[in-house]
Motif scaffolding. Structure first.
Motif, PDB file in Angstrom:
ATOM      1  N   GLY A 140       0.784  -1.222   0.000  1.00 36.32           N
ATOM      2  CA  GLY A 140       0.000   0.000   0.000  1.00 36.32           C
ATOM      3  C   GLY A 140       0.816   1.272   0.000  1.00 36.32           C
ATOM      4  O   GLY A 140       0.258   2.363  -0.187  1.00 36.32           O
ATOM      5  N   GLN A 141       2.129   1.178   0.223  1.00 37.79           N
ATOM      6  CA  GLN A 141       2.947   2.381   0.229  1.00 37.79           C
ATOM      7  C   GLN A 141       3.201   2.873  -1.204  1.00 37.79           C
ATOM      8  O   GLN A 141       3.116   2.110  -2.164  1.00 37.79           O
ATOM      9  CB  GLN A 141       4.273   2.128   0.949  1.00 37.79           C
ATOM     10  CG  GLN A 141       4.105   1.953   2.450  1.00 37.79           C
ATOM     11  CD  GLN A 141       5.419   1.911   3.189  1.00 37.79           C
ATOM     12  OE1 GLN A 141       6.435   1.464   2.669  1.00 37.79           O
ATOM     13  NE2 GLN A 141       5.413   2.384   4.440  1.00 37.79           N
ATOM     14  N   THR A 142       3.533   4.162  -1.313  1.00 38.47           N
ATOM     15  CA  THR A 142       3.776   4.788  -2.604  1.00 38.47           C
ATOM     16  C   THR A 142       5.274   4.902  -2.846  1.00 38.47           C
ATOM     17  O   THR A 142       6.004   5.471  -2.019  1.00 38.47           O
ATOM     18  CB  THR A 142       3.143   6.192  -2.664  1.00 38.47           C
ATOM     19  OG1 THR A 142       1.726   6.073  -2.557  1.00 38.47           O
ATOM     20  CG2 THR A 142       3.485   6.874  -3.982  1.00 38.47           C
ATOM     21  N   LEU A 143       5.719   4.375  -3.981  1.00 37.28           N
ATOM     22  CA  LEU A 143       7.123   4.413  -4.364  1.00 37.28           C
ATOM     23  C   LEU A 143       7.275   5.177  -5.672  1.00 37.28           C
ATOM     24  O   LEU A 143       6.379   5.154  -6.523  1.00 37.28           O
ATOM     25  CB  LEU A 143       7.681   2.995  -4.537  1.00 37.28           C
ATOM     26  CG  LEU A 143       7.408   1.984  -3.420  1.00 37.28           C
ATOM     27  CD1 LEU A 143       8.088   0.659  -3.743  1.00 37.28           C
ATOM     28  CD2 LEU A 143       7.863   2.516  -2.066  1.00 37.28           C
ATOM     29  N   VAL A 162       4.937   5.018  -8.920  1.00 43.01           N
ATOM     30  CA  VAL A 162       4.901   6.162  -9.836  1.00 43.01           C
ATOM     31  C   VAL A 162       6.263   6.281 -10.504  1.00 43.01           C
ATOM     32  O   VAL A 162       7.298   6.277  -9.830  1.00 43.01           O
ATOM     33  CB  VAL A 162       4.559   7.464  -9.082  1.00 43.01           C
ATOM     34  CG1 VAL A 162       4.654   8.675 -10.017  1.00 43.01           C
ATOM     35  CG2 VAL A 162       3.164   7.368  -8.469  1.00 43.01           C
ATOM     36  N   GLY A 163       6.265   6.380 -11.831  1.00 43.07           N
ATOM     37  CA  GLY A 163       7.505   6.514 -12.578  1.00 43.07           C
ATOM     38  C   GLY A 163       7.739   7.934 -13.042  1.00 43.07           C
ATOM     39  O   GLY A 163       6.815   8.747 -13.116  1.00 43.07           O
ATOM     40  N   ASP A 184       1.365   2.877 -11.844  1.00 49.37           N
ATOM     41  CA  ASP A 184       0.072   3.494 -11.538  1.00 49.37           C
ATOM     42  C   ASP A 184      -0.037   4.891 -12.121  1.00 49.37           C
ATOM     43  O   ASP A 184      -1.142   5.376 -12.404  1.00 49.37           O
ATOM     44  CB  ASP A 184      -0.127   3.534 -10.017  1.00 49.37           C
ATOM     45  CG  ASP A 184      -0.238   2.136  -9.433  1.00 49.37           C
ATOM     46  OD1 ASP A 184      -1.312   1.533  -9.547  1.00 49.37           O
ATOM     47  OD2 ASP A 184       0.774   1.644  -8.879  1.00 49.37           O
ATOM     48  N   ALA A 185       1.097   5.549 -12.294  1.00 49.71           N
ATOM     49  CA  ALA A 185       1.149   6.868 -12.922  1.00 49.71           C
ATOM     50  C   ALA A 185       2.577   7.085 -13.382  1.00 49.71           C
ATOM     51  O   ALA A 185       3.519   6.447 -12.886  1.00 49.71           O
ATOM     52  CB  ALA A 185       0.734   7.970 -11.949  1.00 49.71           C
ATOM     53  N   CYS A 186       2.737   7.997 -14.360  1.00 50.55           N
ATOM     54  CA  CYS A 186       4.083   8.316 -14.834  1.00 50.55           C
ATOM     55  C   CYS A 186       4.153   9.805 -15.145  1.00 50.55           C
ATOM     56  O   CYS A 186       3.251  10.358 -15.796  1.00 50.55           O
ATOM     57  CB  CYS A 186       4.453   7.496 -16.064  1.00 50.55           C
ATOM     58  SG  CYS A 186       6.190   7.691 -16.569  1.00 50.55           S
TER      59      CYS A 186
END
Length: 338
Positions: free
Chosen positions: A149-152, A177-178, A196-198
């Protein structure tokens, strides 16, 4: 024995590297001695770290010597062997350098490793299931150590390291996220690699813009970051980092031409009690088997299928290398030799 074409480092760059820093030569391949094998290289790896080693400056490894074959990873086939552990036809990975053939002292630990190409393509052993993949694995598991669940966030997201990083992180239940260059790479990151997003750094080319983009893409802040670039991108990540965030420092390609990379807000590392750690993956060889096993499983399961940019022929190596440093490659940069 065959004639061997090689690229040598002829002179050191002053500022940006150029094709004139390299010199192409042809030499006779020496006859094998006991314990040696002759390897015909199929693919040559081009990696950002090579640019740093072209400088005569303090670094984590000795600089590339002038007048010697450019160092680099290779995969290929044993053509002749005078070592009991290798036979003609074996597929191998090693550090053969920018040349078509290499004579390897196969008894030296780490000089050569046999690989299985029944499931994993030979070229992948220079990328997804090679040094770049293990680099992603180490930074993720040993430094960032994320929780589900953490955001990387990872910079250079569609390269060999970034594409492995997202597969490994998604397997651990993280939001990833890239940061990549251009709309095509960003679309590839989300549509095919599973980000999930870039964020397009070409559209967000300064600290303020990148920080705003990260705020939108990471509304709950950043728990872990894998840094390949440095510069204003790292500054922007620090502005969005949560308390106790972890940063794995792998590369600083923004500074490879010699310019300094000052941090705008280093106090944020203290304020957020962050862990910021640089690492060199070759210093952790005891963990490579564990990393390679997981990466191979991801490839076999179809969860890690990175794109490759392939230049044709040894003569194409310098321009392919310079293009990679400017982000012109799409995925892992290779040179196909056979």
């Amino acid at each position: 024995m065959p004639l061997n074409h090689q690229f040598l480092l002829d002179n050191r760059p002053e500022g940006a590297a150029t094709a004139d820093n390299f010199r192409l030569v042809a030499v006779d391949t020496p006859a094998l001695q006991d314990g040696q094998v002759l390897v015909r290289h199929h693919y040559l790896s081009l990696d950002p770290y090579m640019r740093g080693r072209m400088n005569d400056a303090k670094s984590y490894a000795a600089c590339q010597p002038l007048g010697e074959v450019m160092q680099g990873g290779t995969v290929g086939e044993v053509m002749e062997s005078r070592h009991p552990g290798y036979a003609a036809g074996d597929k191998v990975v090693g550090m053969g350098g920018w040349q078509e053939w290499s004579v390897v002292d196969a008894g030296v630990p780490g000089s050569l490793r046999k690989v299985d190409t029944s499931v994993v393509p030979l070229s992948y052993y220079l990328g997804a299931v090679g040094m770049p993949g293990v680099t992603a694995w180490y930074g993720l598991t040993q430094i960032i150590d994320p929780k589900p669940g953490q955001t990387l966030v990872v910079s250079a997201a569609t390269g060999a390291v970034g594409s492995a990083f997202v597969a490994l992180a998604k397997a651990r239940g993280c939001r990833v996220v890239g940061i990549a260059g251009g709309p095509e790479k960003c679309a590839y990151a989300t549509d095919e690699l599973g980000f999930d997003a870039c964020i397009d750094h070409r559209q967000n080319g300064d600290l303020k813009s990148m920080a705003q983009a990260l705020k939108a893409a990471c509304p709950d802040g950043i728990d872990g970051h894998f840094e390949n670039v440095g510069g204003y991108i790292l500054d922007a990540v620090l502005l969005r980092a949560n308390a106790f965030a972890r940063v794995a420092l792998c590369g600083m390609i923004a500074g490879y031409d010699g310019q300094p990379l000052p941090l705008a807000n280093p106090a944020l590392m203290l304020i957020n009690r962050m862990r910021v750690e640089g690492f060199i993956v070759s210093e952790h060889m005891q963990l490579w088997p564990q990393a390679l096993a997981e990466l191979s499983q991801l490839v076999a399961a179809g969860k890690l299928r990175p794109r490759e940019s392939v230049a044709q022929g040894l003569a194409a190596a310098p321009e392919a290398f310079l293009g990679m440093l400017k982000g012109r490659n799409f995925g892992k940069q290779l040179v196909k030799l056979i």
